[in-house]
Each structure stands twice: as C-alpha cells, then as structure tokens.
Design an enzyme around this catalytic site. Structure first.
Site, PDB file in Angstrom:
ATOM      1  N   ASP A  95     -37.437  10.658  14.161  1.00 42.93           N
ATOM      2  CA  ASP A  95     -38.792  10.298  13.766  1.00 42.93           C
ATOM      3  C   ASP A  95     -39.071   8.866  14.243  1.00 42.93           C
ATOM      4  O   ASP A  95     -38.185   8.158  14.739  1.00 42.93           O
ATOM      5  CB  ASP A  95     -38.966  10.424  12.249  1.00 42.93           C
ATOM      6  CG  ASP A  95     -40.394  10.778  11.858  1.00 42.93           C
ATOM      7  OD1 ASP A  95     -41.326  10.436  12.624  1.00 42.93           O
ATOM      8  OD2 ASP A  95     -40.588  11.380  10.793  1.00 42.93           O
TER       9      ASP A  95
ATOM     10  N   GLU B 122     -48.775  10.440   4.918  1.00 45.52           N
ATOM     11  CA  GLU B 122     -47.433   9.978   4.599  1.00 45.52           C
ATOM     12  C   GLU B 122     -47.414   9.129   3.320  1.00 45.52           C
ATOM     13  O   GLU B 122     -48.166   9.370   2.392  1.00 45.52           O
ATOM     14  CB  GLU B 122     -46.816   9.273   5.804  1.00 45.52           C
ATOM     15  CG  GLU B 122     -46.724  10.196   7.020  1.00 45.52           C
ATOM     16  CD  GLU B 122     -45.966   9.606   8.191  1.00 45.52           C
ATOM     17  OE1 GLU B 122     -44.959   8.911   7.987  1.00 45.52           O
ATOM     18  OE2 GLU B 122     -46.377   9.870   9.339  1.00 45.52           O
TER      19      GLU B 122
END
Length: 1006
Positions: free
Chosen positions: A621, A811
């Site tokens: 990521d 997020e």
C-alpha cells in the site's frame, strides 16, 4: 484538492539565481516593476474560480496555515504573507487569478521576484508558474526551485528562462509546451516536507525587460523515438516563441548522433548537420532530421541513439531526443511461447538494477523527470486518489499514460510499465465516468450478478483510458462501523463478501487470466490482506485516526473463519495481485504481539503464497513499508523478505531502488527472493499483453459514461436500497402525489457518490456527471417541491422525503472520533423534525455506514438505507416510485447506539435497531401462512440443500424471511433479531434448511 504541486522536478537555483536587492540587480533602462502581490490585503484568501490565495495538501494535515501579518521589518508595505507548516506528503499555496477574467500578460518582463524570509534550513522550495490553458487549474505548469540557506529577508529574482516545463502534471492537448507568458494564471509554491517550520514572503512582482533573444525555444515532438531495426526515425525540431511572435534573430540547431548503446555504422547510419531558422521565421515552424537504422540477423536488446542538439539563438530542449532501435529476435518477445518460458528468458538477461526497477512503483506526479522511468527501469506507476491529468478526460488519461510507456521503451529490454489506479466503484478518478454504488451498497443487493456487472463496466472504462491494473476489490470484512473504510467492504459477514467476489471475474475475466489481454479487462487486486476490517477502536497510531491502520486482535480460529476466508476464494478466482493492509495483526495466544501486515512473512509467504497457492504478485500500500519499525533499509529488507513483490513508494522511488539493490548485494535479501518477485510481476505483464500492446487501446472510450454503462449503475443503485421501515405503506410513492423534498443529500452528486470520487476524499457538489436523487425523483414524479433546509412552506403536500446522511470522506479521515460521528447533523435533524412533523414522511440515509436514528425513528413513517448510490440517482427514484420493488438487505447490523459497537451477526449478545439481513419489500404481496407455511418451506429448503440448488434455496429462504419480517414489524427484540440475522448467514453458506429453522425461531420470538 487538486494535486497542483506534487513533489516535482525542478532545477536547483542555488548558485544560479541572482539573489539581490531590486535596485542593483536591474538595468538602468529597465521599466518599473509590475506588482503581483503586495500582501496588504488587496488579494483575498479565496478558492477558484475567484481570484485569491488558497492552500492545498496531500491530506488534511498538510495544507499550511496562512495569514497577512503586520511586521515592522516588512520589505514592502506593512504586512507580509506568513504561515506555518508541517508536511508529511506535499503541501503549499497558490495565487490563482480570476477564471472569469482574461489571463495576465507577463511577456514584457524579464522575470519574477519576491522577498523571502530565510530560515537557513537548507530545504528546497519549489516555485511554479501557470501558463496558458483555460484557467489556473487547467494550465501548463513551469517550475524551478530555490534552497533556503540564508537568514533574514532576501529578494530572489528568477528569470523566466530558468523555468522548466513540468511533464508530470500537465494539461493534455491544445497547449504548446512553450512558456508563452501572454496567458498567465498565477503561481504556486510547494513548501518543504519533513518537519514543522514557518515562512514569510512579501512583494511578488515582475521585473526587468524581456530579452527577445531568450524568448525563442527549440523543442522536439518527443523525447523517445522507438523504431524497428532497419527503419528510420523522423525527429521533428520546432522553434517557438513567447507570445507566438516570429523570431527576431536567426536560430541555428546543430545536430549529430553521438553516444548511446547503438554502434555507429553497424546499428545506424550516423547523421550530422545544422538547421537554420532565419530571422522572421514564424513560431511553430518545424524541420525534420531523419536517423536511419541498419538491419542485421542477430537477436538483440534495444539500443539507444541519442541525437545531440546544440542550439544558438534560442533555449535548447530540456533533454536531447533519443532514437531507440527496438529489441528483436529474443525468445521473451515471441508471443507464441508459453508465458513461463518468456518470463524465464527475460529474467535470465536482467541485471540486479533492472530487477529492482521492476519491483518499484512511483506516483506519476512524483517523478523528478520522466526520464527517470528509464534511468531507474521503473516497473510501475500509479495515480493516487485525485492524481489526474488536466483536463481530466479519457483522452488526456490515455495520452499521459502513453507518454510514460514511451519512456519505458528507452530501456534495454523495453519492459512496459503496469499502470495502476484505485477504481474502487467505477473509474472514480475520471470526471464523467460511470460511478457505481460503493461496495457496502453492492453487498446490500445480495446479488452476485450485480457485483459482476459492476466490475465489468469498471474494467471496460478503466482499460479504455490506457490503465491495465485496478487496486480493487476490497475484500475486508468490516466489523466496526466506526471505521472510516466501512463503505469499502461488502459487509460484516465473510460469507456475504465471498458471494460478491464475482466482481473479480467482472474485472479480469476467466480465472486462468486468458482474458486479460482484452481491451475491456484489467488486473484486479484483492485488498487489504488481512483483517483490516477487524481493527480495534482506539488502536490506531496514524495521526488522528482512531481505528483505521490500527491493530486487529483475534484468535486464530476467528482469523480463519472471518478474515482469511474471502482470500482463498479470490485466489481460486485467479486474482492477479494482492495488497497487504496498513494494519497490524495480533493473533491471541501466540505471544508474538502485533505484527505489521507488510512485515508478516507468516501470513504473506506462509498462508497467502504457500498454503493458498497465490501465484500473482503482492503490491504494498501507499508508503506502507515506512510504518514497519526500524530504519529504511530494515523496512525494505523486512517487507521484501516477508513476501512483498512490488513496493508502492510514491515519492521515494530513488531511495527504494538504491536500498533494495544494496540489500541484495549485501546478502540480506536473496537473489532467489528477487527472482521470484520479478517473475511474478513479469508474468502478469505478459498475461496483460503489454509487451505486444503497451499503449492505450481507446476504442472503448466512447462507452465511458454511456447510457448502457449507466443503466448497470442504475440497476445496482436500485437493488442496493434497503427499506428498514414502511409504516402505513408510505412507499412506494405515487406519481399523483405532491412530494416535499428536503435534506442535505437530496441534490448533491458528490455526497451520494462519497469518498474516492474524483479525489481521494471526495467532495460535495457537482463534481462529476450524473443524476442526483432529487433529479431522479423529478423525472419519476409529477409534482416535487424542493427545499434543502425545509424552510419552504410545507402546506399542500401529500408526503415528504428527507434525504440526509454523511458528507464524503475516505480511510482514517472518516474514522468516528476523528471529527466524525454516526449522528445526523443539526441541519438534517431539524429538516427531519419539520417535514415529518408536518406530513407523512420517508427518510433516506445516504451514508457509508449506519447512522443513529435514535428518538426520531418513531416520527419517521418510512426509513431507507440508501448507502452511497453513485452517480445514478434514477436508481433510487425507481424504487421510491415503485418502478421496481425494494429488495435490498442490510449488509451489516444497524445499531441502536454507539455504545453497542462493535455489533455483528453471530455475536452472543445481539440487540440491534435492525438486524443483519433485514430488508422490507414493496412487492405487491408478502407471503403469509404463519407457522404452517414455515414448516412447508423448511421441507422445501431441505430438499434444495440436498440437491445443491442455490436458486431454489435462495428463493425459499427469501420467502420465509419476508413472512417473518412482516410479523416482526418494528417490534424487533434481541430474541427475534439474533436468529433472524443468523438465518441470513446460513443462507449465504448454503444451509437453507437451518436458515428456515432460524427464521422460524425468530417468528416465534416476535
């Protein structure tokens, strides 16, 4: 916020800029300076399209603070622009001129200057100009920089000739890549990263008289010219001027083939000569130099032939163009060979540096120069959320990515880039794309075909813009609605998540990977491995996040049953890549404590690759290895040894490339591990057909945002609507009714699309094309009155519809406790109170997770969970007006209060507002018959289960569920809710008989 100033390439000005006070630095006959900003208050703090100064950054913490501060030592006037900053990604500020007024003409001046209060911190500050195009956010960017290595005020003078064209973030098409200065839209400064500091600036102005001899530029039409062996390359050389005026003096361009890996006389015929553009030559005039290559019979890797240009009378191109003789005759180039043999042949030829490059992924906007693609043999680029070309069109995307792929052709083996994006609910970075409901809504449909079709449309639109790789789907099993990524999950039940993994075939095609070469398929990514949906509230150590990127504490049994289960299915479906989670995993009882997933070799190597048999590649990521404890070398070593194959290092690609090579050379990472990683990456590139067709196939671009694609999104939106309450049959609405519509989310395409839409965090307002819920209702119904705050008179209406809920986030920014909660806003609550107090009403909640209805539930006649339906509000209107029935079911448990969280199907204590699987219907008739009907359904369910008939089993259990819901009504108790929720899990796992038995228990408890 637009990424107007990602970390950029720039020419370091230290030692180059004539830092001086205005008087001594300017000639005696120079004109008076032209003020741009005095910072006395004449320019407001305002966002485009108005004129003003505004800040931006990679996240909410990165934009600097700004103020006009009075200072006794101000170089000009009484005030200066000052501010503070603490930037981890990127951040800065911009002065844009008003978009509704003509651009400014700076062509009479020599350059731009300003006062800077030096901090002597040794850090670089990037300064860029906005030239040409439609406005300040759709202009060419020209950049340079200076280093703050002095103390106190100093006036910096920057000649316009010191600015270089920014190739990483540019409008595509219709702009000439010449600093024209006649259409200027402002300037921007990117402040340093890596520590808190402050700055002060004053007196921005234009100075000096333009030097006509320096206003001419020589450019080439490309930097790289690939050519098949034996053919010729045509290099077009153009002279252009600021303001497009004819050149005043002759410009000569001497050229010669020199250097490179090609051998003169063997691989190409050398050329040498001189072009002359006489005085008076029109701007834009071109000449062509032809370089002929020579054919031999041997197979060879690619060879470069630089064309050295020496320019007199004008500014030379930023880099010399190079002709590249294509690699040929080597086994890895033979498309008829099996992929495994092609990979083995290519791998055997590669150096360590080339292998390290394949394992490196950079953010496209962070490239110091596009030439770095070849210099570092980069294997991949990505666009982070909101990292888009300007204009943000399909054509611009394709042209931008083709430009990057062209650079990869200048490498020894011409290994194509694999370009990736987060297309998590449609091609969501692209304005005008079809935006699907977020995954939580897809989960609510309970329809695997919807998931498949959504993936299919997404893949077609993404690939048509030149992108072969999608960082989707998210296979997280969300277990706590306070998580800011809840809407990225299909639901709280692993069985539900597994049922929606048909999306992988929609994206990729056949599990074998045979369809990946098609122009409507993309490589999919299962993320985030593993257990990101189980992070414990309060465990995050990332900034102000409360739950995202935190720690998941589970027993090994729970890990296997809940969080790992979806990944085996993804591997079986042939998913091409897997992305680990930022979070840490703490398996209770193993005494190891929390381990960052990017460092968890037992899970990545041991479980994913070895036990599950995953043969794709693992991609990290965004900057995630930086969170592994230890120094950078340790981060690289640990993550690669744990099984990561490609590392997303958006800004640190140079450091990573060097460090990875050093670690291998030192023996701390084995050559075998590197070969395994690179083999996995190359395998997917071959499967995608990128070696044969590296450039965009835009033949499908006309379907982007088409009526056909939007019809799929409309169907998905309609099926995702969950009817939680419908007292008195308020829904469906009748076309004859006069409907009063209110609420913050009734007429906002940005809010109903949610985060990850055009930008990372998403935003409210008209951010892309589509139909709002209100617009859909107006098309479906005859008489609709709209008043967002319900301030308009309510008299004379038959029914009210109040559309409330969340504004976009993504997020950890959306974590509850990080500036967010699960309650209605005061304005939405007031709108519900007013409308529902005046008439029968339906309340639609547009959100990425359940919202706490509380004491308002009794005043609401009909309640709908609309989730984040995407751009097709017509789909919501379809069920509101009965064009199709409500059929959606809750993909997660709807809590009564935040104190209940986390609450999930299967919990021993379970007393929700609405249970998992709940969803009323507006079918014309609901099954009746009570316990006798349930007994008959139980028998039929057992038969369907024994026969393995999913279609029959689902239909039987659905009939029983609707019957039971009718009895439960709004009197949902813990005794009835638990077996009801359990029944839906049993249905999804094929245990139809047990599901009906649980529903029967719920019926009896109701």
């Amino acid at each position: 916020m637009r990424r107007t100033a990602l970390l950029v390439s720039a020419t370091l000005l230290t030692g180059l800029l004539p830092f001086a006070v205005a008087g001594p630095a300017s000639g005696a006959d120079d004109p008076a300076p032209v003020p741009v900003d005095n910072f006395e208050g004449e320019i407001p703090f305002a966002n485009p399209p108005a004129e003003g100064i505004f800040t931006w950054g990679s996240d909410t913490d990165d934009p600097p603070t700004l103020e006009l501060a009075a200072r006794d030592d101000a170089p000009q006037g009484e005030k200066v622009l000052s501010g503070t900053y603490d930037i981890s990604g990127y951040g800065g500020f911009t002065h844009d001129f008003a978009f509704d007024k003509p651009a400014h003409d700076w062509s009479a001046s020599k350059g731009i200057r300003f006062w800077w209060d030096g901090r002597n911190n040794g850090k670089k500050v990037n300064f860029e100009l906005k030239d040409g195009g439609a406005n300040g956010e759709a202009s060419e960017l020209w950049t340079t920089s200076f280093t703050d290595d002095w103390t106190g005020w100093k006036q910096l003078e920057i000649p316009f000739t010191d600015f270089t064209y920014r190739t990483d973030y540019q409008p595509v098409g219709g702009i000439d890549q010449v600093l024209g200065l006649t259409g200027m839209w402002g300037y921007a400064l990117t402040l340093p990263v890596g520590g808190a500091d402050q700055f002060a600036m004053d007196g921005v102005e234009l100075y000096g008289k333009a030097d006509q001899a320096l206003r001419a530029n020589v450019v080439t039409d490309a930097a790289v010219y690939p050519v098949k062996e034996g053919r010729s390359a045509a290099v077009k050389i153009t002279v252009a001027t600021t303001g497009s005026a004819p050149i005043d003096e002759p410009v000569t361009v001497a050229y010669e083939t020199a250097g490179g890996t090609g051998e003169s006389g063997k691989d190409y015929t050398p050329v040498e000569g001189e072009l002359t553009f006489p005085a008076g030559t029109a701007s834009g005039t071109s000449r062509t130099v032809t370089v002929a290559t020579l054919r031999d019979k041997a197979g060879e890797n690619a060879e470069t032939v630089p064309l050295k240009l020496t320019v007199t009378g004008a500014k030379a191109p930023a880099e010399n163009p190079q002709v590249v003789i294509d690699a040929h005759g080597l086994p890895y180039l033979d498309a008829k060979l099996p992929v495994k043999k092609r990979v083995a042949d290519l791998l055997s030829r590669m150096s360590l540096a080339e292998k390290a490059g394949q394992m490196t992924q950079a953010e496209r906007g962070a490239l110091t120069t596009p030439g770095d693609i070849a210099s570092y043999d980069l294997g991949s680029l990505l666009s982070g959320g909101g990292s888009t070309p300007t204009p943000n069109t399909p054509e611009a995307w394709a042209k931008m990515i083709d430009g990057f792929q062209l650079r990869a052709q200048a490498t020894r083996f011409q290994i194509p880039l694999i370009y990736g994006v987060d297309a998590v609910h449609g091609h969501n970075n692209l304005v005008g794309a079809t935006i699907m409901p977020h995954n939580i809504g897809i989960g609510a449909t309970r329809d695997p075909q919807v998931a498949y079709e959504a993936g299919k449309v997404t893949a077609a639109e993404v690939r048509a813009t030149g992108i072969p790789w999608d960082f989707a789907p998210c296979l997280c099993v969300t277990r706590d609605e306070r998580w800011g990524r809840t809407y990225e999950s299909f639901g709280e039940d692993p069985a539900l998540v597994e049922s929606m993994e048909t999306v992988i075939q929609g994206l990729q095609g056949a599990p074998s990977g045979k369809d990946l070469k098609r122009n409507d398929k993309v490589l999919a990514t299962a993320k985030h491995f593993v257990a990101d949906g189980g992070t414990e509230y309060g465990s995050s150590t990332t900034g102000t996040y409360t739950i995202d990127q935190g720690i998941t504490k589970v027993t090994r049994q729970e890990l296997e049953a809940v969080h790992l289960a979806p990944y085996q299915d993804a591997v079986d479906r042939g998913v091409g890549t897997v992305m680990p989670s930022y979070s840490s995993l703490d398996i209770l009882g193993d005494s190891e404590g929390p381990v960052k997933m990017h460092a968890d070799a037992a899970m990545i190597n041991g479980v994913l690759k070895d036990r599950m048999g995953f043969d794709g590649f693992v991609i990290s990521d965004w900057q995630a290895i930086d969170q592994i404890p230890g120094d950078y070398a340790s981060d690289v070593r640990t993550s690669v040894n744990a099984g990561l194959d490609m590392i997303m290092v958006p800004y640190a690609y140079k450091d990573f490339h060097r460090t990875l090579s050093d670690e291998v050379t030192a023996g701390r990472i084995s050559g075998k591990r590197i070969d395994d990683a690179v083999s996995r990456i190359l395998t997917q590139k071959f499967k995608l057909g990128l070696f044969e067709k590296p450039y965009a196939d835009t033949s499908g671009a006309s379907a982007i945002g088409s009526a056909k694609h939007r019809a799929v999104a409309r169907e998905a939106a309609a099926e995702s609507q969950v009817l939680l309450k419908n007292a008195g049959g308020v829904l469906p609405l009748k076309k004859s009714q006069k409907v009063y519509v209110a609420g913050s989310n009734a007429d906002d395409i940005g809010n109903q699309a949610g985060g990850w839409t055009i930008t990372w965090q998403g935003s409210s307002g008209k951010i892309t094309d589509g139909t709002t819920i209100l617009e859909g209702m107006r098309k479906a119904g005859s008489a609709v009155t709209y008043s967002q705050d319900a301030s308009a008179p309510t008299d004379g209406h038959d029914v009210g519809v109040v559309v409330v809920g969340e504004t976009p986030y993504a997020e950890g920014i959306g974590d509850v406790g990080n500036g967010n909660d699960l309650a209605f806003s005061a304005a939405d609550r007031a709108a519900v109170d007013k409308v529902c107090g005046a008439m029968k009403c339906a309340v639609l909640i547009v959100s990425g997770r359940p919202q706490l209805v509380g004491d308002q539930l009794g005043d609401i006649d009909a309640l709908v969970a609309s989730w984040l339906p995407g751009t097709e509000g017509d789909g919501v209107a379809d069920v509101l007006y009965g064009k199709r029935a409500f059929t959606g079911q809750l993909p997660l448990t709807w809590p009564k209060s935040e104190a209940q969280l986390p609450i999930n199907v299967g919990d021993s204590s379970y007393d929700p507002q609405f249970p998992y699987g709940w969803g009323l219907t507006t079918l014309t008739s609901v099954p009746g018959g009570g316990t006798s009907a349930l007994k008959a359904l139980a028998v039929a369910a057992a038969v369907a289960e024994k026969a393995g008939s999913e279609t029959a089993g689902r239909a039987i259990v659905t009939k029983a569920r609707l019957l039971v819901q009718q009895k439960m009504g709004q009197t949902i108790t813990a005794a009835s809710a638990k077996p009801f929720a359990d029944a839906d899990h049993l249905l999804l796992t094929g245990r139809y008989g047990q599901a009906v038995a649980k529903l029967t228990a719920a019926y009896r408890a109701a």
